[in-house]
Design a protein around this motif. Sequence first.
Motif, PDB file in Angstrom:
ATOM      1  N   GLY A  86      38.074  54.764  20.721  1.00  0.00           N
ATOM      2  CA  GLY A  86      37.182  53.848  20.974  1.00  0.00           C
ATOM      3  C   GLY A  86      35.855  53.962  20.259  1.00  0.00           C
ATOM      4  O   GLY A  86      35.104  52.915  19.757  1.00  0.00           O
ATOM      5  N   VAL A  87      35.453  55.372  19.802  1.00  0.00           N
ATOM      6  CA  VAL A  87      34.238  55.499  19.093  1.00  0.00           C
ATOM      7  C   VAL A  87      34.551  54.972  17.718  1.00  0.00           C
ATOM      8  O   VAL A  87      33.697  54.418  16.966  1.00  0.00           O
ATOM      9  CB  VAL A  87      34.034  57.237  19.103  1.00  0.00           C
ATOM     10  CG1 VAL A  87      32.920  57.340  17.965  1.00  0.00           C
ATOM     11  CG2 VAL A  87      33.464  57.457  20.391  1.00  0.00           C
ATOM     12  N   PHE A  88      35.714  55.251  17.150  1.00  0.00           N
ATOM     13  CA  PHE A  88      36.044  54.896  15.862  1.00  0.00           C
ATOM     14  C   PHE A  88      36.239  53.397  15.509  1.00  0.00           C
ATOM     15  O   PHE A  88      35.633  53.054  14.655  1.00  0.00           O
ATOM     16  CB  PHE A  88      37.474  55.507  15.223  1.00  0.00           C
ATOM     17  CG  PHE A  88      37.487  57.076  15.037  1.00  0.00           C
ATOM     18  CD1 PHE A  88      36.357  57.745  14.660  1.00  0.00           C
ATOM     19  CD2 PHE A  88      38.391  57.636  15.321  1.00  0.00           C
ATOM     20  CE1 PHE A  88      36.100  59.122  14.791  1.00  0.00           C
ATOM     21  CE2 PHE A  88      38.347  59.219  15.228  1.00  0.00           C
ATOM     22  CZ  PHE A  88      37.295  59.998  14.932  1.00  0.00           C
ATOM     23  N   ALA A  89      36.676  52.732  16.585  1.00  0.00           N
ATOM     24  CA  ALA A  89      36.633  51.470  16.787  1.00  0.00           C
ATOM     25  C   ALA A  89      35.107  50.788  16.595  1.00  0.00           C
ATOM     26  O   ALA A  89      35.125  49.646  15.883  1.00  0.00           O
ATOM     27  CB  ALA A  89      37.444  50.700  17.951  1.00  0.00           C
ATOM     28  N   ASP A  90      34.338  51.159  17.590  1.00  0.00           N
ATOM     29  CA  ASP A  90      32.950  51.009  17.379  1.00  0.00           C
ATOM     30  C   ASP A  90      32.144  51.161  15.995  1.00  0.00           C
ATOM     31  O   ASP A  90      31.757  50.306  15.710  1.00  0.00           O
ATOM     32  CB  ASP A  90      32.303  51.587  18.263  1.00  0.00           C
ATOM     33  CG  ASP A  90      32.257  51.378  19.954  1.00  0.00           C
ATOM     34  OD1 ASP A  90      33.038  50.068  20.034  1.00  0.00           O
ATOM     35  OD2 ASP A  90      31.921  51.867  20.813  1.00  0.00           O
ATOM     36  N   TRP A  91      32.478  52.240  15.309  1.00  0.00           N
ATOM     37  CA  TRP A  91      32.100  52.487  14.189  1.00  0.00           C
ATOM     38  C   TRP A  91      32.352  51.687  13.153  1.00  0.00           C
ATOM     39  O   TRP A  91      31.649  50.871  12.220  1.00  0.00           O
ATOM     40  CB  TRP A  91      32.562  53.989  13.746  1.00  0.00           C
ATOM     41  CG  TRP A  91      31.568  55.055  14.252  1.00  0.00           C
ATOM     42  CD1 TRP A  91      30.774  55.029  15.087  1.00  0.00           C
ATOM     43  CD2 TRP A  91      31.839  56.513  14.016  1.00  0.00           C
ATOM     44  NE1 TRP A  91      30.236  56.287  15.597  1.00  0.00           N
ATOM     45  CE2 TRP A  91      30.977  57.081  14.735  1.00  0.00           C
ATOM     46  CE3 TRP A  91      32.696  57.197  13.334  1.00  0.00           C
ATOM     47  CZ2 TRP A  91      30.899  58.781  14.590  1.00  0.00           C
ATOM     48  CZ3 TRP A  91      32.814  58.675  13.357  1.00  0.00           C
ATOM     49  CH2 TRP A  91      31.962  59.114  13.960  1.00  0.00           C
ATOM     50  N   LEU A 139      24.780  53.414  10.927  1.00  0.00           N
ATOM     51  CA  LEU A 139      24.581  54.253  11.798  1.00  0.00           C
ATOM     52  C   LEU A 139      23.787  54.355  12.800  1.00  0.00           C
ATOM     53  O   LEU A 139      23.624  54.733  13.822  1.00  0.00           O
ATOM     54  CB  LEU A 139      24.661  55.787  11.057  1.00  0.00           C
ATOM     55  CG  LEU A 139      25.873  56.162  10.257  1.00  0.00           C
ATOM     56  CD1 LEU A 139      25.754  57.505   9.502  1.00  0.00           C
ATOM     57  CD2 LEU A 139      26.909  56.511  11.515  1.00  0.00           C
ATOM     58  N   ARG A 140      22.642  53.900  12.274  1.00  0.00           N
ATOM     59  CA  ARG A 140      21.253  53.784  13.123  1.00  0.00           C
ATOM     60  C   ARG A 140      21.522  52.529  14.102  1.00  0.00           C
ATOM     61  O   ARG A 140      21.263  52.849  15.253  1.00  0.00           O
ATOM     62  CB  ARG A 140      20.189  53.361  12.128  1.00  0.00           C
ATOM     63  CG  ARG A 140      19.606  54.336  11.500  1.00  0.00           C
ATOM     64  CD  ARG A 140      18.258  53.847  10.731  1.00  0.00           C
ATOM     65  NE  ARG A 140      17.674  54.961   9.944  1.00  0.00           N
ATOM     66  CZ  ARG A 140      16.913  55.055   8.819  1.00  0.00           C
ATOM     67  NH1 ARG A 140      16.891  53.636   8.365  1.00  0.00           N
ATOM     68  NH2 ARG A 140      16.373  55.983   8.394  1.00  0.00           N
ATOM     69  N   GLY A 141      22.272  51.426  13.864  1.00  0.00           N
ATOM     70  CA  GLY A 141      22.584  50.732  14.811  1.00  0.00           C
ATOM     71  C   GLY A 141      23.433  50.982  15.782  1.00  0.00           C
ATOM     72  O   GLY A 141      23.361  50.640  17.163  1.00  0.00           O
ATOM     73  N   TYR A 142      24.612  51.636  15.506  1.00  0.00           N
ATOM     74  CA  TYR A 142      25.403  52.401  16.514  1.00  0.00           C
ATOM     75  C   TYR A 142      24.769  53.406  17.419  1.00  0.00           C
ATOM     76  O   TYR A 142      24.839  53.228  18.606  1.00  0.00           O
ATOM     77  CB  TYR A 142      26.544  53.166  15.609  1.00  0.00           C
ATOM     78  CG  TYR A 142      27.397  54.001  16.443  1.00  0.00           C
ATOM     79  CD1 TYR A 142      28.370  53.261  17.403  1.00  0.00           C
ATOM     80  CD2 TYR A 142      27.306  55.455  16.771  1.00  0.00           C
ATOM     81  CE1 TYR A 142      29.307  53.968  18.339  1.00  0.00           C
ATOM     82  CE2 TYR A 142      28.233  55.937  17.784  1.00  0.00           C
ATOM     83  CZ  TYR A 142      28.947  55.396  18.312  1.00  0.00           C
ATOM     84  OH  TYR A 142      29.739  56.118  19.300  1.00  0.00           O
ATOM     85  N   PHE A 143      24.009  54.231  16.882  1.00  0.00           N
ATOM     86  CA  PHE A 143      23.480  55.190  17.865  1.00  0.00           C
ATOM     87  C   PHE A 143      22.159  54.312  18.669  1.00  0.00           C
ATOM     88  O   PHE A 143      21.902  54.863  19.744  1.00  0.00           O
ATOM     89  CB  PHE A 143      22.670  56.348  17.076  1.00  0.00           C
ATOM     90  CG  PHE A 143      23.798  57.186  16.667  1.00  0.00           C
ATOM     91  CD1 PHE A 143      24.578  58.169  17.572  1.00  0.00           C
ATOM     92  CD2 PHE A 143      24.314  57.473  15.244  1.00  0.00           C
ATOM     93  CE1 PHE A 143      25.653  58.950  17.171  1.00  0.00           C
ATOM     94  CE2 PHE A 143      25.199  58.327  14.695  1.00  0.00           C
ATOM     95  CZ  PHE A 143      26.094  59.133  15.753  1.00  0.00           C
ATOM     96  N   ARG A 144      21.476  53.520  18.148  1.00  0.00           N
ATOM     97  CA  ARG A 144      20.581  52.772  18.897  1.00  0.00           C
ATOM     98  C   ARG A 144      21.115  52.150  20.028  1.00  0.00           C
ATOM     99  O   ARG A 144      20.690  52.247  21.139  1.00  0.00           O
ATOM    100  CB  ARG A 144      19.911  51.792  18.015  1.00  0.00           C
ATOM    101  CG  ARG A 144      18.686  51.064  18.822  1.00  0.00           C
ATOM    102  CD  ARG A 144      17.793  50.153  17.808  1.00  0.00           C
ATOM    103  NE  ARG A 144      17.341  50.647  16.718  1.00  0.00           N
ATOM    104  CZ  ARG A 144      17.811  50.476  15.213  1.00  0.00           C
ATOM    105  NH1 ARG A 144      19.112  49.512  15.152  1.00  0.00           N
ATOM    106  NH2 ARG A 144      17.416  50.939  14.437  1.00  0.00           N
ATOM    107  N   ALA A 145      22.143  51.553  19.793  1.00  0.00           N
ATOM    108  CA  ALA A 145      23.152  50.889  21.136  1.00  0.00           C
ATOM    109  C   ALA A 145      23.653  51.872  21.988  1.00  0.00           C
ATOM    110  O   ALA A 145      23.513  51.717  23.087  1.00  0.00           O
ATOM    111  CB  ALA A 145      24.083  50.006  20.285  1.00  0.00           C
TER     112      ALA A 145
END
Length: 98
Positions: free
Chosen positions: A67-72, A87-93
Amino acid sequence: MSRPKRSHGNRERLLERGLASLCETGYHGTGLQNMLTAEAVPKGSFYHYSPSKDAFAAESIGHYAEGVFADWDAYFARAGDDALAALRGYFRARVLAL
């Protein structure tokens, strides 16, 4: 008495419950019987889904990682060449989801 049905839904629910238990109580605190009771899966049926508790723990972590890899992948696809923005967008979310 009918045989329990081996379904993809049961497996998914067990993996999610297993991951939650691993995060909350660790490997040694994760009891198979508690998870199986909570998901209404007979204990004997567990071994149709996984050969052992060790394998189940690894599968639960792998399920989460997929799931994490699919999100990335989704964030990197939208960001194009700007990996830092992805990366910023992912961690912000992720932080906002807490």
